[in-house]
Write an enzyme that holds these catalytic residues in place. Structure first.
Site, PDB file in Angstrom:
ATOM      1  CG  ASP A  16      -5.661 -90.343  67.600  1.00 32.42           C
ATOM      2  OD1 ASP A  16      -6.693 -90.513  68.276  1.00 32.42           O
ATOM      3  OD2 ASP A  16      -5.636 -90.419  66.355  1.00 32.42           O
ATOM      4  CD  GLU A 223     -10.143 -96.601  68.267  1.00 34.45           C
ATOM      5  OE1 GLU A 223     -10.038 -96.957  67.072  1.00 34.45           O
ATOM      6  OE2 GLU A 223     -10.748 -95.564  68.602  1.00 34.45           O
TER       7      GLU A 223
END
Ligand code: FUB
Length: 324
Positions: A16, A223
């Site tokens: 991420d 997301e």
């Protein structure tokens, strides 16, 4: 020709990546994966991260990458339950603000803020989560007028499907079929960077006919929001989750609506992809992650980077995620 890719932190599992240029240097703010032993499930319990490191470099494809060590841990956060997921950092007037999602003691994701005097931390958390915050994956964008916006939200384990109009509802559900897809959220930050300045709004992604993408569209939002600006346009990019793509949509202001444009990255080895896009020394880069080094263990992800290119119309040229 095969695209040049680089694993940035070969000695550890990081995912991420949120990347920014501060003081002329590249700073990488990833999630820190580890082997917690929790079995894999759709709720994401196996992503049981408990601290963050910061990395920096001044040569993205070749140079050394410095690990600045642990800069924030769950044990330092007064309201912590579990699971430190994807964070991001913004700078204002010489202070650095880290925004992070974490489950509170009721197992509800909230967004927290932690503050540092330097981009490499350490970050000191505030005693409470941001008022009115929920879900995951905060990405901060600074517009040319100095205003900051947070994009956030993620479905399934990210809990976004539990909310309607920013309120948690017993009867909220994840849309299906040809219902409009559940949108991500965007909110302007208050001048002090510590709270929302308004009620979060929906990030609507439309097709070429001006209709919102539907829940069964493989390119709908799941997301991992990111925002960058290229040639005066706002590029909202995101992960499609269970269809394993990174896609983007463009608009003419930070709130949208945005019009779907295409795929940035085709599926990588692993379940999630998650990214950031930055310009450095005149080139654009896509930071992301995959699970090749862990032989496909979806909870042990590794940071990767490659160059990102646009065509003459400003369309992002699709990258093949299976290239190593
Ligand atoms: O790292 C935990 C979660 O996995 C992130 O918050 C999501 O975007 C996905 O990458």
């Amino acid at each position: 020709m095969k695209k040049e890719m680089r694993y940035l932190v070969p000695g550890d599992y990081m995912a991420d990546p949120s990347v920014h240029i501060f003081n002329g240097k590249v700073y990488i703010y990833p999630s820190h994966d580890w082997e917690s032993g929790i079995p894999e499930n759709d709720n994401g319990d196996h992503f049981n991260m408990k601290d963050y490191h910061v990395f920096s470099t001044d040569d993205i494809m070749q140079g050394p990458v410095t690990d600045h060590g642990v800069v924030l841990s769950t044990e330092d956060i007064p309201w912590a339950g579990r699971q430190l997921w994807d964070c991001d950092v913004a700078e204002k007037k010489g202070k650095y603000y880290m925004y992070f999602p974490l489950k509170d003691r009721n197992d509800i994701f909230r967004l927290g803020v932690a503050i540092a005097d330097r981009p490499e931390g350490p970050f000191i958390p505030l005693p409470n989560p941001m008022y009115g915050s929920y879900s995951i994956d905060p990405a901060v964008f600074k517009d040319d007028d100095g205003s900051h916006y947070i994009y956030f939200g993620g479905i399934w384990g990210g809990q976004l499907q539990r909310y309607r109009d920013n309120i948690a509802l017993e009867n909220a559900y994840l849309p299906t079929g040809n219902e409009p897809a559940l949108p991500g959220r965007v909110v302007k930050l208050r001048d002090d960077m510590l709270q929302f300045d308004e009620t979060p709004r929906a990030v609507v992604i439309m097709d070429e006919n001006g209709k919102p993408l539907t829940a069964d569209n493989p390119h709908r939002f799941f997301e991992a929001s990111w925002m960058h600006k290229y040639q005066g346009k706002y590029y909202f990019s995101y992960s499609t989750g269970d269809t394993h793509l990174l896609c983007y949509a463009t608009g003419d202001n930070p709130y949208g609506p945005f019009t779907y444009q295409g795929v940035i990255l085709t599926p990588v080895v692993g379940w999630t992809t998650h990214h950031s896009i930055v310009e450095y020394k005149g080139k654009w880069y896509l930071f992301h992650h995959d699970c090749v080094p862990s032989d496909g263990k979806t909870w042990l992800r590794s940071l990767k980077v490659c160059e990102l290119e646009y065509d003459e119309q400003g369309r992002i040229i699709t990258i093949n995620g299976s290239e190593e």
